[in-house]
Design an enzyme around this catalytic site. Sequence first.
Site, PDB file in Angstrom:
ATOM      1  N   HIS A 256      -8.649  -9.805  -5.992  1.00 23.91           N
ATOM      2  CA  HIS A 256      -9.362  -8.927  -6.914  1.00 23.91           C
ATOM      3  C   HIS A 256     -10.092  -7.809  -6.175  1.00 23.91           C
ATOM      4  CE1 HIS A 256     -10.257  -8.099 -10.981  1.00 23.91           C
ATOM      5  NE2 HIS A 256     -11.520  -7.923 -10.713  1.00 23.91           N
TER       6      HIS A 256
ATOM      7  N   CYS B  94       1.131  -5.496 -16.086  1.00 22.78           N
ATOM      8  CA  CYS B  94      -0.094  -4.828 -15.628  1.00 22.78           C
ATOM      9  C   CYS B  94      -0.632  -5.387 -14.317  1.00 22.78           C
ATOM     10  CB  CYS B  94      -1.166  -4.868 -16.711  1.00 22.78           C
ATOM     11  SG  CYS B  94      -1.656  -6.529 -17.158  1.00 22.78           S
TER      12      CYS B  94
END
Length: 606
Positions: A209, A527
Site C-alpha cells: 500500500h 483497478c
Amino acid sequence: MINARQSGSNCEEQRFSGHPVVPGIGIGPVHEAAEPALTVSHKKISASNVSAELARLEEALARSRHQLTKLRARLAGLPEHSQAEISPLIEAYLHMLGQSRLTRGIRLRVQDGLQGAEAAVQAEADAQAEHILNLPETDRAGRMRRAEEVREIGRRVLRNLTHQPFRSFAGLAPGSILAASELRPADAALIQPSNFAGIITEEGGADGHTAVMMRALGLPTVLGATGVLAAVIPGALAIIDGTAGEIILNPTEASLEAAKTRLSAMLRTRRALARLQRLAAETRDGVAVELQANLELPFELPMIAESGAHGIGLLRSEFMFMNRETLPDEDTQTEIYRGIVEAMDGDPVTIRVLDWGSDKEVEALSGYVPLNIEPNPALGLRGIRLLLRHPALLETQFAAILRAGSTGPVRIMLPMVTLAAELRESREILERVWRRLRRKNLRMAAQRPPLGIMLETPAAALSVRQLARHADFFAIGTNDLTMYTLAADRGLPVGSKLYDPLEPAVLSLIGLIAQAAAAANIPVSLCGELASREQAAPLLLGLGIRQFSMHGNAILRVKRAIRALNMAQCEAVATAALAADSADAVREILEADRQRLTRASAQPRM
Ligand code: PEP
Ligand code: MG
C-alpha cells in the site's frame, strides 16, 4: 540551479540500485526522515480510570509487539550477517514487551502510582535505563547499549499510545530527496509532493500500500535500495532515477549532466503524452476502452483532471481515517466526498468504503480490532468483514456517500468481499440508511447509487457467477488477488519473486471474472497496480477487460499503449499467457509482442 558543489562534501560518487516504483528523475539534497519529538502528558489519573488506562496500555504494548513481529518476519530477506546482527536485538525488544520487569514496572506505576499510561512508560523506561547505567559492570559500552534499548522500546510504546507518527517531514529543505528505511501508508499520506524531489526507502514491496500511495504522489521513487541509508550524508546532493531504479549519492559533474539530459527528455515525453488527453482510448481496430483514475488523496484531483480520466474508478477512502485519533463523522465525510464529486464535474466517482487491515493500519480504528487476537491481520477482520462486525462504521459511510450523491454521480464499492452473504447484508444496511435519510428529508442522491464489489480473494473470483446476482458492478483488485492466490504478501521485498500478478494462476482468475461478468452483463474494471503497467495492456485486453482504473500519472501512458494494439493480437497474447507455466514466461511473451509491435513500426496514433 543545482551544481555538484552544493553537496558540501568531498565524498566520492556512490551508486545504489533498488526497485523502480515511480518513474522520473529527481535531483536534490538527500535527508533521512526524522522522528518527531514526543509530547507526553504527566497528569495524574483517578482510581476509577485505572482499568481504562491499563487497557490503553495493553493495546499499545500489543501494537508494539505486532510491529516488531512483522519486522522480524522481514529479516528473512536480509543477508545472513545482517540477520545475525539484528535478530538478537528484536528478540530483546520483544522480551521487554512481554512479561518483563519493564512492563511490570509500568503497570504498577499506573495501578498504584495513578500515573497516566504515557507518563508511566516514560518514567519506568528512564528509571530502568538509569539503573542499567549504574550497574557495577565494567563493560560501559554494553551498559550504554542496553540502556538505549530500554529507552528505544519506551519510545515505541509511547508513539503507539499517543498515535504520533514515527516520521516527520517538516523542516526539510524544499526539493529534498527523502530517504527512510521504511514508510508506512500513513507516513506517505503526510508527504506534500511539491516539497520533495524524490523518495528512497530500503524496504517495501512494489504493490504494497505504501507503493500505491507513492504512485499517487507521483514523485520519483525507488524502493528496496539496500544499504543506501548507511551511505547518506544529510544534505549532500543526490540523484534519484525512478525509471531505472538507481540512486547516485554525491554525483560527479558528469553524472549530474547526464541526469539533467534524461530529465529534459522525460519532460519532452510528458508534453507529447499530454497531446493524447483528448483522444479516445481505443485499439487500432476500434475497440473502446474506458480509463478511470484511482484516488488515494484529494490533492490528486488536478492531476486526474489533466489525465483525461473518465471519472474515478477507485476512491480509497482510507485517507480520511489516517493520522487521526478519532473517526471522521458523517458530516465531515459528506463534505470531503462532496468536494471530490463536485471536482469531477459529472464524471462518476466510485467510493470504496473503508478497507482497514493487513498493511493498512489506521490508528483511529485500533480499538475495533484488538491486535492480540489477530495473529494474521491479512486473514482476519479486514475490509467488509470489519465493517459488518461494526455496522455503525458502514452506516456512517453509506450515509455520507448517499448525501454526497446530491452533487453528482456516485457508486459505492465494498472491499475484500469473500462471500455473497457479505454483499447481501451490506445491501440491506444501505437500504436502511437510504430510507432513514429519505425520512429526514436530507439533500441526497436522487436514486440509489449502484452497489458493487471488489473481487480480490480467490473465493470471490471463483463465485463470480453467484456474486453477479447481487452486485451492480465488479472491480478486480489484482494487488490483493495476487497476494491471496499465491499466498505471498504484497509487502514482500521487491525481487522476492513470490508475489507476481503475472503468474498464470492470477491471470486465469482475471479471465474467469471477465467472462462471467460479460455473460451476466455486469460492468467490470481492473483497478490493481497491474492496470497501470502499459506492457500488460495487450494481455488484459485479451483476457476481456475493457475498463481500467489506475493512478492518474499512468493514464496517458496506458492510453498510448492501447492505441497501438489490435484485438486479434491481444487475444493471441492472452491465450499464450494462460498456457504459460510461470510469470517469467508471461513476461517473455509480452516482451516478444512489444518487439513485434516495434518491428512493425506500429506507431501509436498521436
Ligand atoms: C487491490 O487489492 O488491487 C486494490 C485495488 O485494493 P488496495 O490496493 O487498496 O488493497
Ligand atoms: Mg485490495
